[in-house]
Scaffold this motif. Sequence first.
Motif, PDB file in Angstrom:
ATOM      1  N   MET A 158     -13.919  16.853  31.017  1.00 42.14           N
ATOM      2  CA  MET A 158     -15.000  16.206  31.332  1.00 42.14           C
ATOM      3  C   MET A 158     -14.595  15.757  33.054  1.00 42.14           C
ATOM      4  N   SER A 159     -15.678  15.983  33.564  1.00 41.30           N
ATOM      5  CA  SER A 159     -15.400  15.479  35.148  1.00 41.30           C
ATOM      6  C   SER A 159     -15.436  14.029  35.399  1.00 41.30           C
ATOM      7  N   LYS A 160     -14.726  13.826  36.583  1.00 44.09           N
ATOM      8  CA  LYS A 160     -14.760  12.200  37.051  1.00 44.09           C
ATOM      9  C   LYS A 160     -15.864  11.580  36.920  1.00 44.09           C
ATOM     10  N   ARG A 161     -16.821  12.245  37.404  1.00 42.32           N
ATOM     11  CA  ARG A 161     -18.309  11.792  37.357  1.00 42.32           C
ATOM     12  C   ARG A 161     -18.664  11.440  36.085  1.00 42.32           C
ATOM     13  N   GLU A 162     -18.583  12.140  35.292  1.00 44.76           N
ATOM     14  CA  GLU A 162     -18.926  11.784  33.691  1.00 44.76           C
ATOM     15  C   GLU A 162     -18.030  10.829  33.265  1.00 44.76           C
ATOM     16  N   GLU A 163     -16.807  10.744  33.472  1.00 41.05           N
ATOM     17  CA  GLU A 163     -15.869   9.758  32.927  1.00 41.05           C
ATOM     18  C   GLU A 163     -16.378   8.281  33.422  1.00 41.05           C
ATOM     19  N   HIS A 164     -16.969   8.141  34.504  1.00 34.60           N
ATOM     20  CA  HIS A 164     -17.597   7.075  35.205  1.00 34.60           C
ATOM     21  C   HIS A 164     -18.930   6.719  34.302  1.00 34.60           C
ATOM     22  N   VAL A 165     -19.850   7.627  34.286  1.00 31.18           N
ATOM     23  CA  VAL A 165     -21.159   7.509  33.412  1.00 31.18           C
ATOM     24  C   VAL A 165     -20.781   6.989  32.063  1.00 31.18           C
ATOM     25  N   GLU A 166     -19.557   7.442  31.441  1.00 29.77           N
ATOM     26  CA  GLU A 166     -19.230   6.986  30.027  1.00 29.77           C
ATOM     27  C   GLU A 166     -18.779   5.527  30.241  1.00 29.77           C
ATOM     28  N   LYS A 167     -18.071   5.297  31.257  1.00 29.43           N
ATOM     29  CA  LYS A 167     -17.478   3.771  31.464  1.00 29.43           C
ATOM     30  C   LYS A 167     -18.800   3.009  31.677  1.00 29.43           C
ATOM     31  N   TYR A 168     -19.682   3.316  32.509  1.00 31.31           N
ATOM     32  CA  TYR A 168     -20.992   2.410  32.862  1.00 31.31           C
ATOM     33  C   TYR A 168     -21.757   2.264  31.533  1.00 31.31           C
ATOM     34  N   ALA A 169     -22.037   3.430  30.711  1.00 28.59           N
ATOM     35  CA  ALA A 169     -22.813   3.516  29.521  1.00 28.59           C
ATOM     36  C   ALA A 169     -21.926   2.248  28.522  1.00 28.59           C
ATOM     37  N   ARG A 170     -20.520   2.244  28.495  1.00 29.54           N
ATOM     38  CA  ARG A 170     -19.864   1.334  27.642  1.00 29.54           C
ATOM     39  C   ARG A 170     -20.310  -0.021  27.994  1.00 29.54           C
ATOM     40  N   ASP A 171     -20.227  -0.045  29.275  1.00 28.54           N
ATOM     41  CA  ASP A 171     -20.526  -1.497  29.816  1.00 28.54           C
ATOM     42  C   ASP A 171     -21.821  -1.844  29.491  1.00 28.54           C
ATOM     43  N   LEU A 172     -22.822  -1.211  29.493  1.00 28.02           N
ATOM     44  CA  LEU A 172     -24.029  -1.425  29.345  1.00 28.02           C
ATOM     45  C   LEU A 172     -24.331  -1.867  27.515  1.00 28.02           C
ATOM     46  N   ARG A 173     -23.524  -1.156  26.696  1.00 27.12           N
ATOM     47  CA  ARG A 173     -23.530  -1.391  25.354  1.00 27.12           C
ATOM     48  C   ARG A 173     -23.016  -2.578  25.137  1.00 27.12           C
ATOM     49  N   GLU A 174     -21.665  -2.842  25.583  1.00 21.74           N
ATOM     50  CA  GLU A 174     -20.997  -4.033  25.199  1.00 21.74           C
ATOM     51  C   GLU A 174     -21.434  -5.382  25.915  1.00 21.74           C
ATOM     52  N   LYS A 175     -21.489  -5.346  27.239  1.00 18.66           N
ATOM     53  CA  LYS A 175     -21.874  -6.458  28.064  1.00 18.66           C
ATOM     54  C   LYS A 175     -23.270  -6.798  28.130  1.00 18.66           C
ATOM     55  N   VAL A 176     -24.157  -5.908  27.948  1.00 24.32           N
ATOM     56  CA  VAL A 176     -25.721  -6.125  28.010  1.00 24.32           C
ATOM     57  C   VAL A 176     -26.346  -6.009  26.561  1.00 24.32           C
ATOM     58  N   GLY A 177     -25.969  -5.054  25.749  1.00 28.62           N
ATOM     59  CA  GLY A 177     -26.332  -5.005  24.454  1.00 28.62           C
ATOM     60  C   GLY A 177     -27.608  -4.086  24.219  1.00 28.62           C
ATOM     61  N   ILE A 178     -27.439  -3.039  25.197  1.00 28.87           N
ATOM     62  CA  ILE A 178     -28.560  -2.140  25.010  1.00 28.87           C
ATOM     63  C   ILE A 178     -27.882  -0.486  25.118  1.00 28.87           C
ATOM     64  N   GLU A 179     -28.699   0.340  24.465  1.00 29.50           N
ATOM     65  CA  GLU A 179     -28.370   1.716  24.411  1.00 29.50           C
ATOM     66  C   GLU A 179     -28.730   2.325  25.667  1.00 29.50           C
ATOM     67  N   PRO A 180     -27.949   2.699  26.569  1.00 29.95           N
ATOM     68  CA  PRO A 180     -28.770   3.335  27.618  1.00 29.95           C
ATOM     69  C   PRO A 180     -29.133   4.679  27.617  1.00 29.95           C
ATOM     70  N   ASP A 181     -30.192   5.037  28.648  1.00 29.67           N
ATOM     71  CA  ASP A 181     -30.657   6.546  28.610  1.00 29.67           C
ATOM     72  C   ASP A 181     -29.665   7.111  29.472  1.00 29.67           C
ATOM     73  N   LEU A 182     -28.698   7.864  28.969  1.00 31.13           N
ATOM     74  CA  LEU A 182     -27.756   8.445  29.824  1.00 31.13           C
ATOM     75  C   LEU A 182     -28.042   9.533  30.827  1.00 31.13           C
ATOM     76  N   ASP A 183     -29.444  10.103  30.716  1.00 34.26           N
ATOM     77  CA  ASP A 183     -29.859  10.876  31.950  1.00 34.26           C
ATOM     78  C   ASP A 183     -30.320  10.069  32.887  1.00 34.26           C
ATOM     79  N   LEU A 184     -30.689   8.953  32.654  1.00 35.93           N
ATOM     80  CA  LEU A 184     -31.333   8.165  33.692  1.00 35.93           C
ATOM     81  C   LEU A 184     -29.951   7.543  34.490  1.00 35.93           C
ATOM     82  N   LEU A 185     -28.974   6.997  33.537  1.00 34.93           N
ATOM     83  CA  LEU A 185     -27.724   6.454  34.079  1.00 34.93           C
ATOM     84  C   LEU A 185     -26.966   7.407  34.942  1.00 34.93           C
ATOM     85  N   ARG A 186     -26.996   8.758  34.415  1.00 32.02           N
ATOM     86  CA  ARG A 186     -26.311   9.783  35.170  1.00 32.02           C
ATOM     87  C   ARG A 186     -27.029   9.912  36.444  1.00 32.02           C
TER      88      ARG A 186
END
Length: 113
Positions: free
Chosen positions: A1-29
């Motif tokens: 996994m690339s560094k950028r993808e690691e960051h995208v996964e970290k941000y997706a986890r933040d959206l799930r855990e802190k905001v309570g939404i399932e992100p659109d991963l393509d848009l988040l990327r």
Amino acid sequence: MSKREEHVEKYARDLREKVGIEPDLDLLREVTIACGPSIYRRDSETVSTSDTGELDAVRDDFLIGKLGLPDDEHLMGGIQQAIRTYGRDNRSKYRPVLYYLLVKHFGKEGAFR
């Protein structure tokens, strides 16, 4: 996994855990890519939401510059709404997560497709 993808996964986890939404991963990327190299520097990866200068930069550089929104009073209201959605108590507000919330708030997903 690339560094950028690691960051995208970290941000997706933040959206799930802190905001309570399932992100659109393509848009988040795409939003993450738009943040450029700032995601690799700890202090620029996050947004200080108590710093009005930094919020002005979010408005000017991202909302007006990147999303092409008109400069009016609704922009700061949208930023404040995104901050509330993210949670004022969350100390580390990742720039791509906040920008993702702003894109969704203003309905500007088309700017990244």
